[in-house]
Design a protein around this motif. Structure first.
Motif: not given
Length: 71
Positions: A39-57, A63-71
């Protein structure tokens, strides 16, 4: 604490809700499993995201993404 490369999609604790736009007016909504890494101080979060859009399998793709904490 585990490094980002130690996690797999089975370790996911959250969902990241996303959208992808196709041309004008066509939107595909999807969600991707993720792990909150930090959790980053400026209302952002560092998350590790799995997958590639909506494709199954493609849970092996991650990959690591920085997103708004509310997401």
């Amino acid at each position: 604490m585990n490094q980002a490369h130690d996690f797999s999609s089975e370790d996911a604790t959250h969902w990241l809700y996303c959208q992808h736009c196709f041309g004008r007016g066509r939107i595909k909504y999807y969600r991707m499993p993720c792990v909150l890494l930090k959790q980053i101080n400026d209302d952002r979060a560092k998350v590790l995201v799995f997958g590639d859009r909506y494709w199954a399998g493609r849970d092996h793709v991650k990959r690591v993404r920085y997103v708004g904490a509310d997401r």
